[in-house]
Scaffold this motif. Structure first.
Motif, short mmCIF file in Angstrom:
data_model
loop_
_atom_site.label_atom_id
_atom_site.label_comp_id
_atom_site.label_asym_id
_atom_site.label_seq_id
_atom_site.Cartn_x
_atom_site.Cartn_y
_atom_site.Cartn_z
N GLY A 94 0.82 -1.21 0.00
CA GLY A 94 0.00 0.00 0.00
C GLY A 94 0.86 1.26 0.00
O GLY A 94 1.76 1.40 -0.83
N PRO A 95 0.64 2.17 0.94
CA PRO A 95 1.40 3.43 0.96
C PRO A 95 2.90 3.23 1.24
O PRO A 95 3.69 4.15 1.07
CB PRO A 95 0.74 4.22 2.08
CG PRO A 95 0.07 3.20 2.95
CD PRO A 95 -0.36 2.11 2.03
N ASP A 96 3.29 2.03 1.67
CA ASP A 96 4.70 1.76 1.96
C ASP A 96 5.44 1.11 0.80
O ASP A 96 6.58 0.67 0.96
CB ASP A 96 4.82 0.87 3.20
CG ASP A 96 4.30 1.57 4.46
OD1 ASP A 96 4.57 2.79 4.59
OD2 ASP A 96 3.63 0.92 5.27
N GLY A 97 4.80 1.02 -0.38
CA GLY A 97 5.49 0.52 -1.55
C GLY A 97 5.37 -0.97 -1.74
O GLY A 97 4.29 -1.55 -1.61
N MET A 98 6.52 -1.63 -2.00
CA MET A 98 6.54 -3.06 -2.29
C MET A 98 7.76 -3.71 -1.66
O MET A 98 8.81 -3.09 -1.54
CB MET A 98 6.65 -3.31 -3.81
CG MET A 98 5.53 -2.78 -4.66
SD MET A 98 5.95 -3.01 -6.40
CE MET A 98 4.35 -2.75 -7.16
N ALA A 99 7.61 -4.98 -1.29
CA ALA A 99 8.74 -5.80 -0.87
C ALA A 99 8.91 -6.89 -1.91
O ALA A 99 8.02 -7.73 -2.10
CB ALA A 99 8.50 -6.40 0.51
N LEU A 100 10.03 -6.87 -2.61
CA LEU A 100 10.31 -7.85 -3.66
C LEU A 100 11.32 -8.87 -3.15
O LEU A 100 12.46 -8.53 -2.83
CB LEU A 100 10.85 -7.15 -4.91
CG LEU A 100 11.35 -8.08 -6.03
CD1 LEU A 100 10.21 -8.97 -6.54
CD2 LEU A 100 11.97 -7.27 -7.16
N ILE A 117 10.88 -1.35 -2.51
CA ILE A 117 10.65 -0.32 -3.52
C ILE A 117 9.65 0.67 -2.93
O ILE A 117 8.51 0.30 -2.62
CB ILE A 117 10.07 -0.92 -4.82
CG1 ILE A 117 10.95 -2.08 -5.32
CG2 ILE A 117 9.94 0.14 -5.90
CD1 ILE A 117 10.32 -2.89 -6.44
N PRO A 118 10.04 1.93 -2.73
CA PRO A 118 9.12 2.90 -2.10
C PRO A 118 7.95 3.22 -3.01
O PRO A 118 8.02 3.07 -4.23
CB PRO A 118 10.01 4.12 -1.87
CG PRO A 118 11.09 4.01 -2.90
CD PRO A 118 11.34 2.53 -3.07
N THR A 119 6.86 3.69 -2.42
CA THR A 119 5.67 4.02 -3.20
C THR A 119 5.90 5.25 -4.07
O THR A 119 6.70 6.13 -3.73
CB THR A 119 4.46 4.25 -2.28
OG1 THR A 119 3.30 4.41 -3.09
CG2 THR A 119 4.63 5.48 -1.42
N PHE A 120 5.16 5.31 -5.20
CA PHE A 120 5.23 6.47 -6.08
C PHE A 120 3.89 7.19 -6.17
O PHE A 120 3.68 8.01 -7.05
CB PHE A 120 5.67 6.04 -7.49
CG PHE A 120 7.01 5.35 -7.52
CD1 PHE A 120 8.07 5.87 -6.81
CD2 PHE A 120 7.18 4.18 -8.21
CE1 PHE A 120 9.31 5.24 -6.82
CE2 PHE A 120 8.41 3.53 -8.22
CZ PHE A 120 9.48 4.07 -7.53
N ALA A 121 2.96 6.84 -5.30
CA ALA A 121 1.64 7.47 -5.36
C ALA A 121 1.70 8.89 -4.78
O ALA A 121 2.11 9.09 -3.65
CB ALA A 121 0.63 6.64 -4.59
N ARG A 122 1.26 9.87 -5.57
CA ARG A 122 1.21 11.25 -5.08
C ARG A 122 -0.11 11.51 -4.35
O ARG A 122 -0.17 12.22 -3.38
CB ARG A 122 1.37 12.22 -6.25
CG ARG A 122 2.78 12.24 -6.83
CD ARG A 122 2.83 12.91 -8.18
NE ARG A 122 2.16 12.10 -9.20
CZ ARG A 122 2.17 12.39 -10.51
NH1 ARG A 122 2.78 13.47 -10.93
NH2 ARG A 122 1.56 11.61 -11.37
N LYS A 123 -1.18 10.90 -4.86
CA LYS A 123 -2.50 11.00 -4.24
C LYS A 123 -3.11 9.61 -4.25
O LYS A 123 -2.86 8.83 -5.17
CB LYS A 123 -3.42 11.94 -5.03
CG LYS A 123 -2.90 13.37 -5.18
CD LYS A 123 -3.83 14.17 -6.08
CE LYS A 123 -3.30 15.58 -6.32
NZ LYS A 123 -4.15 16.33 -7.27
N VAL A 124 -3.90 9.30 -3.24
CA VAL A 124 -4.59 8.02 -3.21
C VAL A 124 -6.08 8.28 -3.03
O VAL A 124 -6.53 8.68 -1.96
CB VAL A 124 -4.06 7.10 -2.08
CG1 VAL A 124 -4.84 5.80 -2.06
CG2 VAL A 124 -2.57 6.83 -2.26
N PHE A 125 -6.84 8.06 -4.12
CA PHE A 125 -8.29 8.22 -4.06
C PHE A 125 -8.99 6.88 -3.97
O PHE A 125 -10.00 6.73 -3.32
CB PHE A 125 -8.80 8.98 -5.30
CG PHE A 125 -8.44 10.44 -5.29
CD1 PHE A 125 -8.87 11.27 -4.27
CD2 PHE A 125 -7.66 10.98 -6.29
CE1 PHE A 125 -8.54 12.63 -4.26
CE2 PHE A 125 -7.33 12.33 -6.29
CZ PHE A 125 -7.77 13.15 -5.27
N ASP A 126 -8.45 5.87 -4.69
CA ASP A 126 -9.15 4.59 -4.78
C ASP A 126 -8.14 3.51 -5.15
O ASP A 126 -7.49 3.59 -6.19
CB ASP A 126 -10.24 4.69 -5.86
CG ASP A 126 -11.20 3.52 -5.84
OD1 ASP A 126 -10.87 2.48 -5.23
OD2 ASP A 126 -12.28 3.62 -6.44
#
Length: 331
Positions: free
Chosen positions: A241-247, A257-266
């Motif tokens: 989610g907001p914390d990115g990904m664990a590969l 891998i850190p998140t790249f979301a600037r806004k989260v609507f849905d």
């Protein structure tokens, strides 16, 4: 590298197999309570249908310029025909089996004042009949060698079963060049995914598969270890989610891998975007880390939109250009 990867996705092939569903929306207003029961009366003023399940995965690949083949089973009914039309409109090639013994899976969401009031499901969540499996594998045997990457899109509607997985993994092993098999998991079917190349659960699904609660870095690592032990998969991507990904590139190398979301609507459909983008990048010849990093950018684009959205190359390039290069760290 990431920018070049976006342009390189066009035309590459991905095979999608799994649960194709119709997402049906009834949208309106509530002005009164029913005299028949203490429930709201929704006055519908808008109705729409979109591809759901494996269809949304196919839509993501098509919008990124990829060439997917979607193989699924629907009912011999009006909703099944509608799904066929929607796939054609989205530019998704299909081989759809019509099974008169089951209805097309449809989720009807009734929404009033931007809130979901109720969801009505039409489905028969049981494995396919023997005749449908035989028809399915006749198709698969004729096409699987043409696709370097396969997505199994499992929504727990019966398509992905023990019978299917046993036959499918045996078929994959006979390919002249074995395709990579990616799975978006459903918790009830975890034990079916033995030996796949990449599993893409979110934190909730990872925790359910590992029989524990996942809340932080330590528990992510512990859950990953448990999933490798349970499934003997080759790689694992846990979306945070907001914390990115664990590969997890195998059991011993874990990258964040850190998140790249600037806004989260849905976040609806974000998992479909992740597995679709990763698969398409792998098909284009990129390594797993680059493929997942690109998928993280794509997910950041779609969660800023409402509904099960997709992203196109120009939007993805814009996101890559505007955001800083990710600082991937080793856990």
């Amino acid at each position: 590298m990431i920018r070049n990867a976006v342009a390189s996705l066009v035309g590459h092939k991905v095979l999608i197999i799994g649960d194709l569903m119709l997402d049906h929306y009834l949208i309106g207003n509530v002005d009164r309570i029913s005299p028949e029961a203490p429930v709201p009366v929704v006055n519908v003023n808008k109705e729409s249908v979109v591809l759901g399940g494996a269809g949304n995965v196919g839509r993501n690949i098509a919008d990124l310029g990829g060439a997917s083949l979607l193989i699924s089973v629907v009912g011999d009914d009006r909703d099944g025909a509608l799904l066929d039309d929607l796939c054609n409109e989205a530019g998704i090639e299909t081989r759809i089996i019509r099974d008169a013994s089951r209805p097309t899976t449809k989720k009807t969401r009734i929404i009033a004042h931007n809130q979901q009031v109720v969801r009505v499901d039409h489905e028969l969540a049981v494995p396919l009949c023997d005749e449908a499996y035989d028809e399915l594998f006749t198709i698969l045997e004729s096409v699987v060698n043409d696709y370097p990457v396969v997505i199994l899109s499992d929504y727990g509607k019966g398509f992905i079963s023990r019978t299917f997985m046993d036959r499918f993994m045996a078929l994959v092993d006979t390919c002249s060049v074995r395709p990579q098999v990616l799975v978006d998991p459903k918790t009830v079917n975890y034990d079916l995914y033995q030996g796949v190349d990449l599993l893409t659960p979110n934190t909730k699904e990872a925790g359910e598969g590992a029989l524990m609660t996942v809340t932080d870095r330590k528990s992510v690592l512990k859950a990953g270890e448990a999933l490798f032990k349970r499934l003997n998969c080759n790689n694992l991507l846990i979306t945070l989610g907001p914390d990115g990904m664990a590969l997890f590139e195998g059991k011993n190398l874990v990258r964040h891998i850190p998140t790249f979301a600037r806004k989260v609507f849905d976040v609806t459909g974000a998992g479909d975007t992740v597995i679709a983008t990763t698969a398409l990048a792998l098909s284009a010849g990129f390594d797993l880390l680059t493929s997942c990093t690109l998928a993280n950018y794509a997910a950041g684009v779609v969660v800023a939109q409402v509904g099960a959205a997709t992203t196109r190359p120009e939007e993805l390039l814009e996101s890559v250009d505007e955001l800083p290069e990710p600082k991937v760290s080793q856990w």
